[in-house]
Design a protein around this motif. Structure first.
Motif, PDB file in Angstrom:
ATOM      1  N   VAL A 105       0.741  -0.933   0.127  1.00  0.00           N
ATOM      2  CA  VAL A 105       0.035  -0.011   0.399  1.00  0.00           C
ATOM      3  C   VAL A 105       0.625   1.200  -0.102  1.00  0.00           C
ATOM      4  O   VAL A 105       0.737   2.866  -0.775  1.00  0.00           O
ATOM      5  CB  VAL A 105      -0.903   0.472   1.204  1.00  0.00           C
ATOM      6  N   ILE A 106       2.008   1.051   1.076  1.00  0.00           N
ATOM      7  CA  ILE A 106       3.167   2.169   1.017  1.00  0.00           C
ATOM      8  C   ILE A 106       3.447   2.564  -0.393  1.00  0.00           C
ATOM      9  O   ILE A 106       3.636   3.510  -0.900  1.00  0.00           O
ATOM     10  CB  ILE A 106       3.810   2.210   2.270  1.00  0.00           C
ATOM     11  N   MET A 107       3.971   1.587  -1.006  1.00  0.00           N
ATOM     12  CA  MET A 107       4.626   1.493  -2.415  1.00  0.00           C
ATOM     13  C   MET A 107       3.671   1.789  -3.189  1.00  0.00           C
ATOM     14  O   MET A 107       3.820   2.956  -4.556  1.00  0.00           O
ATOM     15  CB  MET A 107       5.509   0.476  -3.050  1.00  0.00           C
ATOM     16  N   SER A 108       2.289   1.893  -3.351  1.00  0.00           N
ATOM     17  CA  SER A 108       1.215   2.111  -4.526  1.00  0.00           C
ATOM     18  C   SER A 108       1.003   3.888  -4.292  1.00  0.00           C
ATOM     19  O   SER A 108       0.671   4.252  -4.954  1.00  0.00           O
ATOM     20  CB  SER A 108       0.091   1.195  -3.979  1.00  0.00           C
ATOM     21  N   LEU A 109       1.216   4.457  -3.400  1.00  0.00           N
ATOM     22  CA  LEU A 109       1.027   5.831  -2.701  1.00  0.00           C
ATOM     23  C   LEU A 109       2.240   5.922  -3.058  1.00  0.00           C
ATOM     24  O   LEU A 109       2.053   7.716  -3.870  1.00  0.00           O
ATOM     25  CB  LEU A 109       1.005   6.012  -1.161  1.00  0.00           C
ATOM     26  N   GLU A 110       3.638   5.860  -3.059  1.00  0.00           N
ATOM     27  CA  GLU A 110       4.802   5.779  -3.417  1.00  0.00           C
ATOM     28  C   GLU A 110       4.758   6.062  -4.862  1.00  0.00           C
ATOM     29  O   GLU A 110       4.789   6.996  -5.310  1.00  0.00           O
ATOM     30  CB  GLU A 110       5.942   5.434  -3.270  1.00  0.00           C
ATOM     31  N   ILE A 111       3.862   5.681  -6.158  1.00  0.00           N
ATOM     32  CA  ILE A 111       3.421   5.574  -6.972  1.00  0.00           C
ATOM     33  C   ILE A 111       2.663   6.527  -7.918  1.00  0.00           C
ATOM     34  O   ILE A 111       2.798   7.240  -8.736  1.00  0.00           O
ATOM     35  CB  ILE A 111       3.103   4.830  -7.304  1.00  0.00           C
ATOM     36  N   MET A 112       1.691   6.809  -6.822  1.00  0.00           N
ATOM     37  CA  MET A 112       0.385   8.252  -7.274  1.00  0.00           C
ATOM     38  C   MET A 112       1.396   9.212  -7.309  1.00  0.00           C
ATOM     39  O   MET A 112       1.037  10.139  -7.824  1.00  0.00           O
ATOM     40  CB  MET A 112      -1.486   7.572  -5.969  1.00  0.00           C
ATOM     41  N   LEU A 113       2.136   9.363  -5.447  1.00  0.00           N
ATOM     42  CA  LEU A 113       3.061  10.784  -5.515  1.00  0.00           C
ATOM     43  C   LEU A 113       3.880  11.153  -6.554  1.00  0.00           C
ATOM     44  O   LEU A 113       3.863  12.177  -7.698  1.00  0.00           O
ATOM     45  CB  LEU A 113       3.737  10.244  -4.507  1.00  0.00           C
ATOM     46  N   HIS A 114       4.655  10.362  -6.915  1.00  0.00           N
ATOM     47  CA  HIS A 114       5.892  10.527  -8.407  1.00  0.00           C
ATOM     48  C   HIS A 114       4.629  10.025 -10.162  1.00  0.00           C
ATOM     49  O   HIS A 114       5.289  11.764 -10.894  1.00  0.00           O
ATOM     50  CB  HIS A 114       6.362   8.990  -8.361  1.00  0.00           C
ATOM     51  N   ALA A 115       3.421  10.172 -10.003  1.00  0.00           N
ATOM     52  CA  ALA A 115       2.602  10.174 -11.441  1.00  0.00           C
ATOM     53  C   ALA A 115       2.260  11.731 -11.011  1.00  0.00           C
ATOM     54  O   ALA A 115       2.175  12.338 -12.201  1.00  0.00           O
ATOM     55  CB  ALA A 115       1.277   9.067 -11.088  1.00  0.00           C
ATOM     56  N   ALA A 116       1.544  11.896 -10.053  1.00  0.00           N
ATOM     57  CA  ALA A 116       1.733  13.381 -10.336  1.00  0.00           C
ATOM     58  C   ALA A 116       2.350  14.747 -10.023  1.00  0.00           C
ATOM     59  O   ALA A 116       2.759  15.074 -11.156  1.00  0.00           O
ATOM     60  CB  ALA A 116       0.866  13.681  -8.573  1.00  0.00           C
ATOM     61  N   GLY A 117       4.046  13.725  -9.786  1.00  0.00           N
ATOM     62  CA  GLY A 117       5.185  14.486 -10.336  1.00  0.00           C
ATOM     63  C   GLY A 117       5.005  14.895 -11.892  1.00  0.00           C
ATOM     64  O   GLY A 117       6.103  15.587 -12.188  1.00  0.00           O
ATOM     65  N   LEU A 118       4.994  13.835 -12.399  1.00  0.00           N
ATOM     66  CA  LEU A 118       5.502  13.474 -13.706  1.00  0.00           C
ATOM     67  C   LEU A 118       4.319  14.409 -14.807  1.00  0.00           C
ATOM     68  O   LEU A 118       5.262  15.187 -15.584  1.00  0.00           O
ATOM     69  CB  LEU A 118       5.759  11.985 -14.150  1.00  0.00           C
ATOM     70  N   ALA A 119       3.381  14.967 -13.771  1.00  0.00           N
ATOM     71  CA  ALA A 119       2.837  15.671 -14.831  1.00  0.00           C
ATOM     72  C   ALA A 119       2.806  16.601 -14.264  1.00  0.00           C
ATOM     73  O   ALA A 119       2.753  18.159 -15.102  1.00  0.00           O
ATOM     74  CB  ALA A 119       0.456  15.892 -13.770  1.00  0.00           C
ATOM     75  N   PHE A 120       3.380  17.136 -12.946  1.00  0.00           N
ATOM     76  CA  PHE A 120       4.175  18.383 -12.934  1.00  0.00           C
ATOM     77  C   PHE A 120       5.355  19.004 -14.041  1.00  0.00           C
ATOM     78  O   PHE A 120       5.605  19.656 -14.780  1.00  0.00           O
ATOM     79  CB  PHE A 120       4.272  18.366 -11.840  1.00  0.00           C
ATOM     80  N   VAL A 121       6.158  17.906 -14.242  1.00  0.00           N
ATOM     81  CA  VAL A 121       6.765  17.967 -15.368  1.00  0.00           C
ATOM     82  C   VAL A 121       6.601  18.429 -16.627  1.00  0.00           C
ATOM     83  O   VAL A 121       6.720  18.737 -17.191  1.00  0.00           O
ATOM     84  CB  VAL A 121       7.855  16.611 -14.988  1.00  0.00           C
ATOM     85  N   MET A 122       5.606  17.439 -16.900  1.00  0.00           N
ATOM     86  CA  MET A 122       5.140  17.327 -18.099  1.00  0.00           C
ATOM     87  C   MET A 122       4.452  18.716 -18.586  1.00  0.00           C
ATOM     88  O   MET A 122       4.944  19.245 -20.049  1.00  0.00           O
ATOM     89  CB  MET A 122       4.365  16.579 -18.227  1.00  0.00           C
ATOM     90  N   ALA A 123       4.053  19.359 -17.011  1.00  0.00           N
ATOM     91  CA  ALA A 123       3.143  21.148 -17.595  1.00  0.00           C
ATOM     92  C   ALA A 123       4.270  21.540 -17.830  1.00  0.00           C
ATOM     93  O   ALA A 123       4.280  23.002 -18.604  1.00  0.00           O
ATOM     94  CB  ALA A 123       2.448  21.412 -16.372  1.00  0.00           C
ATOM     95  N   SER A 124       5.432  21.464 -17.034  1.00  0.00           N
ATOM     96  CA  SER A 124       6.716  22.245 -16.711  1.00  0.00           C
ATOM     97  C   SER A 124       7.345  22.472 -18.423  1.00  0.00           C
ATOM     98  O   SER A 124       7.333  23.388 -18.893  1.00  0.00           O
ATOM     99  CB  SER A 124       7.372  22.331 -15.683  1.00  0.00           C
ATOM    100  N   MET A 125       7.123  20.897 -19.028  1.00  0.00           N
ATOM    101  CA  MET A 125       8.633  20.957 -20.309  1.00  0.00           C
ATOM    102  C   MET A 125       6.935  21.794 -21.139  1.00  0.00           C
ATOM    103  O   MET A 125       8.177  22.457 -22.148  1.00  0.00           O
ATOM    104  CB  MET A 125       8.467  19.539 -20.498  1.00  0.00           C
ATOM    105  N   ARG A 126       6.166  21.773 -21.091  1.00  0.00           N
ATOM    106  CA  ARG A 126       5.101  22.528 -22.108  1.00  0.00           C
ATOM    107  C   ARG A 126       4.959  24.272 -22.270  1.00  0.00           C
ATOM    108  O   ARG A 126       5.543  24.291 -23.687  1.00  0.00           O
ATOM    109  CB  ARG A 126       3.845  21.926 -21.572  1.00  0.00           C
ATOM    110  N   TRP A 127       5.172  24.351 -21.076  1.00  0.00           N
ATOM    111  CA  TRP A 127       4.816  26.006 -21.202  1.00  0.00           C
ATOM    112  C   TRP A 127       6.271  26.618 -20.902  1.00  0.00           C
ATOM    113  O   TRP A 127       6.007  27.765 -20.587  1.00  0.00           O
ATOM    114  CB  TRP A 127       4.167  25.823 -19.928  1.00  0.00           C
TER     115      TRP A 127
END
Length: 99
Positions: free
Chosen positions: A33-55
């Protein structure tokens, strides 16, 4: 050098988030469960990085550093609590810990 299209990165981020969410909902072992929460946090971080690259703004990358700091703190505290819980109950199964 070509970059990854925004849609591909966001689809990957959404897929990772769903994978982590399913792990939280389905798995019974608290370590997973903790590992799955980590995956969710990193997925949100990836979305931030992708938006950062876009703009072409560094804000998303700064937010990713904060996400990494939160993930590290969350993992440290959660693992310490899980070690304490395992010492008391002898199990990390979510069904048997509360009994």
């Amino acid at each position: 050098m070509s970059s990854v299209p925004l849609e591909h990165g966001l689809w990957l981020s959404a897929g990772l988030f769903v994978l982590g969410f399913l792990g939280v909902m389905i798995r019974r072992n608290m370590i997973f469960v903790i590992m799955s929460l980590e995956i969710m946090l990193h997925a949100a971080g990836l979305a931030f990085v992708m938006a950062s690259m876009r703009w072409q703004q560094p804000d998303g990358q700064v937010m990713f550093v904060f996400v990494l700091a939160v993930a590290a703190a969350e993992a440290a505290v959660a693992l310490a609590l899980l070690m304490r819980l395992f010492g008391r109950s002898g199990s990390l199964d979510t069904d048997t810990v509360g009994k």
